[in-house]
Design a protein around this motif. Sequence first.
Motif, mmCIF file in Angstrom:
data_model
loop_
_atom_site.group_PDB
_atom_site.id
_atom_site.type_symbol
_atom_site.label_atom_id
_atom_site.label_comp_id
_atom_site.label_asym_id
_atom_site.label_seq_id
_atom_site.Cartn_x
_atom_site.Cartn_y
_atom_site.Cartn_z
ATOM 1 N N VAL A 185 -50.419 -75.426 -53.634
ATOM 2 C CA VAL A 185 -51.064 -75.526 -52.316
ATOM 3 C C VAL A 185 -50.821 -76.914 -51.716
ATOM 4 C CG1 VAL A 185 -53.322 -75.614 -51.159
ATOM 5 C CG2 VAL A 185 -52.808 -73.753 -52.741
ATOM 6 N N PHE A 186 -50.902 -77.944 -52.554
ATOM 7 C CA PHE A 186 -50.641 -79.313 -52.092
ATOM 8 C C PHE A 186 -49.214 -79.437 -51.578
ATOM 9 C CE2 PHE A 186 -49.154 -83.654 -53.075
ATOM 10 C CZ PHE A 186 -50.000 -84.363 -52.248
ATOM 11 N N SER A 187 -48.257 -78.898 -52.315
ATOM 12 C CA SER A 187 -46.848 -78.965 -51.902
ATOM 13 C C SER A 187 -46.617 -78.230 -50.591
ATOM 14 C CB SER A 187 -45.940 -78.382 -52.986
ATOM 15 O OG SER A 187 -45.968 -79.170 -54.135
ATOM 16 N N VAL A 188 -47.215 -77.055 -50.458
ATOM 17 C CA VAL A 188 -47.055 -76.281 -49.221
ATOM 18 C C VAL A 188 -47.701 -77.029 -48.048
ATOM 19 C CG1 VAL A 188 -47.755 -74.139 -48.051
ATOM 20 C CG2 VAL A 188 -46.815 -74.049 -50.360
ATOM 21 N N SER A 189 -48.870 -77.609 -48.283
ATOM 22 C CA SER A 189 -49.559 -78.361 -47.219
ATOM 23 C C SER A 189 -48.714 -79.542 -46.751
ATOM 24 C CB SER A 189 -50.904 -78.878 -47.714
ATOM 25 O OG SER A 189 -51.724 -77.818 -48.103
ATOM 26 N N ILE A 190 -48.165 -80.282 -47.691
ATOM 27 C CA ILE A 190 -47.307 -81.419 -47.327
ATOM 28 C C ILE A 190 -46.061 -80.921 -46.593
ATOM 29 C CG2 ILE A 190 -45.915 -83.332 -48.230
ATOM 30 C CD1 ILE A 190 -48.831 -83.922 -48.360
ATOM 31 N N SER A 191 -45.507 -79.809 -47.022
ATOM 32 C CA SER A 191 -44.318 -79.248 -46.359
ATOM 33 C C SER A 191 -44.623 -78.888 -44.909
ATOM 34 C CB SER A 191 -43.826 -78.005 -47.098
ATOM 35 O OG SER A 191 -43.428 -78.321 -48.402
ATOM 36 N N ILE A 192 -45.767 -78.276 -44.680
ATOM 37 C CA ILE A 192 -46.158 -77.915 -43.312
ATOM 38 C C ILE A 192 -46.364 -79.183 -42.484
ATOM 39 C CG2 ILE A 192 -48.019 -76.891 -41.923
ATOM 40 C CD1 ILE A 192 -48.299 -74.792 -44.197
ATOM 41 N N TYR A 193 -46.970 -80.186 -43.085
ATOM 42 C CA TYR A 193 -47.179 -81.463 -42.396
ATOM 43 C C TYR A 193 -45.835 -82.101 -42.024
ATOM 44 C CZ TYR A 193 -49.067 -86.126 -41.483
ATOM 45 O OH TYR A 193 -49.406 -87.322 -40.907
#
Length: 121
Positions: A71-79
Motif C-alpha cells: 500500500v505504501f509503494s502504491v501510494s508513493i507511486s500515485i504521488y
Amino acid sequence: MTSINGDRSDLVRRMEITKEIRFAMVRRFRKMNNSDQLFISGLSLLIVITSMVSIVFSDDFSSKQVSAIGVFSVSISIYIIMLNYEFSKRDFERKILQIDQSASKIHDIYVELKNESSRKL
C-alpha cells in the motif's frame, strides 16, 4: 547630440540589466527543474527499496506487513504520478529555452550597441 548619446547609454545600461535578469531567471528555472527531478528520483528510489525489502524479507514479514509495504509503494507511486503531472505543467524546459534565447538576442544587440558607442567616442 548629447541627448542621443545619453539616451543610447541609458538604453545600453537597461539592456545590460535586462540581459542579466534573464540569465538569472534561466539559472533559477534550471535549479528548480533539477530539484524537481531529484525529488522524483528520490521517491522512485524509495519505491524500489521498499519493493526489494518486501521481496527479500517476505518470509520474515507477516502478510499484514507485506500488504502495508505494498500500500505504501502504491501510494508513493500515485504521488509521483501527480507530481509529474504538476511539474510538467510548469514547462520549465520551454521557459528556459525561450528566456535563454531572448537573453542571447539582447546580449547580441547589447554588444553591438556597446561597440558602436565605443567607436563614436
